[in-house]
Design an enzyme around this catalytic site. Structure first.
Site, short mmCIF file in Angstrom:
data_model
loop_
_atom_site.label_atom_id
_atom_site.label_comp_id
_atom_site.label_asym_id
_atom_site.label_seq_id
_atom_site.Cartn_x
_atom_site.Cartn_y
_atom_site.Cartn_z
N ARG A 43 -7.62 59.65 -38.45
CA ARG A 43 -8.61 59.53 -37.38
C ARG A 43 -8.96 60.90 -36.82
O ARG A 43 -10.11 61.17 -36.50
CB ARG A 43 -8.05 58.64 -36.26
CG ARG A 43 -7.94 57.17 -36.64
CD ARG A 43 -7.26 56.37 -35.54
NE ARG A 43 -8.02 56.40 -34.30
CZ ARG A 43 -8.96 55.52 -33.97
NH1 ARG A 43 -9.25 54.54 -34.81
NH2 ARG A 43 -9.60 55.61 -32.82
N THR A 88 -2.07 48.84 -25.04
CA THR A 88 -0.89 48.10 -24.59
C THR A 88 -1.05 46.65 -25.05
O THR A 88 -1.51 45.80 -24.30
CB THR A 88 -0.73 48.16 -23.06
OG1 THR A 88 -2.02 47.98 -22.44
CG2 THR A 88 -0.18 49.49 -22.62
N CYS A 263 -8.16 43.01 -24.03
CA CYS A 263 -8.15 43.08 -22.56
C CYS A 263 -7.95 41.70 -21.96
O CYS A 263 -6.85 41.35 -21.54
CB CYS A 263 -9.46 43.69 -22.05
SG CYS A 263 -9.65 45.44 -22.43
N ARG A 334 -9.50 43.46 -33.28
CA ARG A 334 -8.19 43.20 -32.69
C ARG A 334 -8.19 41.92 -31.84
O ARG A 334 -9.04 41.74 -30.99
CB ARG A 334 -7.75 44.39 -31.82
CG ARG A 334 -7.28 45.59 -32.63
CD ARG A 334 -6.88 46.73 -31.74
NE ARG A 334 -8.04 47.32 -31.07
CZ ARG A 334 -7.94 48.27 -30.14
NH1 ARG A 334 -6.76 48.72 -29.76
NH2 ARG A 334 -9.04 48.76 -29.59
#
Length: 431
Positions: A43, A88, A263, A334
């Protein structure tokens, strides 16, 4: 510290260059000297060439910036003001996975010097910064907090795919470990946040503020999902109900749907985990999580029921799922709940093809075990089509298109209600 950063006598570093960290690093690099640090060397090489691995930023965003991209701790050591912006996630048991955060804390701890500042942006439960991150940095640096280094917290509010609500246009919550650090941290962020900053009274207050932003949305969407299941049994269209109710000035405008991503579908578990640790079961929050986590299976079962009513042999049927990312117009897969839809369909022995203009097939295979169907292999005899993600190219389709790729008596499942009122011949259903 603030004046030193302005004069470029001190350097700001951003640890973690994902969809949150990279925009922050580049924005600061327009005014300060910046080090962009990421442990993924591949990356880093992409960013050195002006490519955003997350696909959010254009090459122009890298131009005119004073930034050094690196995966080297020796380079990171040259900074004095550190911003940690790592993910996280949760593990397979819906428990907080602090490995990326503690790994970043370890990296900072190895290079931390007396007088340095560390600001965390990662979403955590209240108390995590002080109870989990600071001890790691103290141990590895040999320094004592707060005498030798200062710590703050400023939760990220980046919304992937949103070109309107960006870093500079959203009020930034900031917190410090004391009045001096709060003032300096606030001034640093004011350099790049045009909307201004909100100074929280403590790090824990700022941590809590961030986590309830997404928990509030999660619970409200869960209510809409539950209502959609109730209204479906009443043969009432949920979106028509919401339109009518939305004419009242104080009605909150939430919609049903799949709740994935990193989120809304994750953060509430950090709060319920901490609540459990303190002896409290967060019933409302966990109930909302259960409802939202089960929506993928519900949509798949509803699709199969409709196919059976149309006389389809489920085991010989083929369904096209349009969209695999966690939300519209992004590349991010994700925690995509579309995977739950696909898995449940396969549990019914349905043959499933998947297309998506943004997702990467190899990433999907690595994460969920399925690949995208090549364009040339898209069929013209699907027994059902599920529009799972409202990507812009899909919104431009019409009934003629869906009829061209389906068999007789086919079913169109439109999760977000994109085509409500536009489908006349196909069997149509939405949440």
């Amino acid at each position: 510290m603030y004046e030193q950063l302005l004069r470029k006598e001190a350097t700001l570093a951003v640890i973690g260059l994902g969809y949150v960290g990279l925009p922050i690093a580049l924005e600061f690099a327009k005014k300060l000297r910046v080090i962009g640090f990421d442990i993924n060397a591949g990356r880093v090489e992409m960013m050195k060439n002006g490519i955003d691995p997350s696909g959010e930023l254009e090459k122009e965003a890298f131009e005119g910036t004073d930034i050094t991209f690196t995966d080297s701790l020796d380079v990171l050591r040259q900074a004095q003001f550190y911003i940690v912006a790592v993910p996280t996630p949760i593990d397979e048991h819906a428990q907080p996975d602090l490995k990326p955060l503690l790994g970043a804390s370890s990296s900072v701890g190895k290079v931390l010097k007396k007088g340095d500042y560390v600001v965390f942006e990662s979403t955590v439960y209240p108390g995590c910064t002080e109870e989990d991150c600071i001890p790691v940095m103290e141990k590895l640096s040999g320094l004592k907090f707060p005498q030798d280094f200062k710590v703050g917290y400023s939760p990220e509010r980046i919304n992937p795919g949103d070109k309107e609500h960006t870093l500079t246009s959203i009020v930034k919550v900031v917190a410090g470990c004391d009045e001096e650090s709060l003032d300096i941290i606030a001034k640093v962020y004011e350099l790049v946040v045009d909307a201004g900053v909100h100074r929280a009274s403590s790090i824990r207050v700022a941590e809590a503020a961030k986590i309830i932003e997404n928990t509030q949305r999660d619970v409200n969407i869960a209510l809409m999902n539950e209502l959609s299941m109730i209204f479906d049994r009443m043969n009432i269209n949920t979106y028509e109900v919401l339109e009518a109710a939305g004419t009242k000035w104080n009605f909150l405008k939430f919609s049903p749907g799949l709740v994935g991503g990193h989120c809304i579908g994750v953060d509430p578990y950090y709060l319920t985990y901490k609540a459990k640790e303190l002896g409290y079961d967060a019933k409302v929050i966990l109930s909302g999580r259960t409802t939202n986590d089960n929506m993928g299976a519900y949509i798949a079962r509803k699709t199969v029921q409709m196919m059976i009513k149309k006389g389809k042999d489920v085991a010989r049927s083929r369904v096209l799922v349009m969209g695999a990312t966690f939300k519209e117009n992004v590349e991010d897969i994700r925690n995509s709940k579309v995977a739950d839809v696909i898995q449940e369909l396969r549990n019914f022995s349905v043959n499933v093809d998947i297309v998506d203009p943004h997702a990467d097939s190899s990433e999907l295979h690595h994460e969920y075990g399925f690949r995208l169907t090549p364009k040339e292999e898209v069929r013209s005899d699907y027994d059902a089509v599920i529009v799972a993600v409202s990507h812009k190219p899909y919104a431009e389709k019409d009934e003629a298109y869906f009829k061209s790729i389906t068999s007789d008596n086919a079913v169109l499942v439109d999760i977000k209600g994109l085509f409500r009122g536009k489908i006349k011949d196909l069997q149509y259903w939405s949440l």
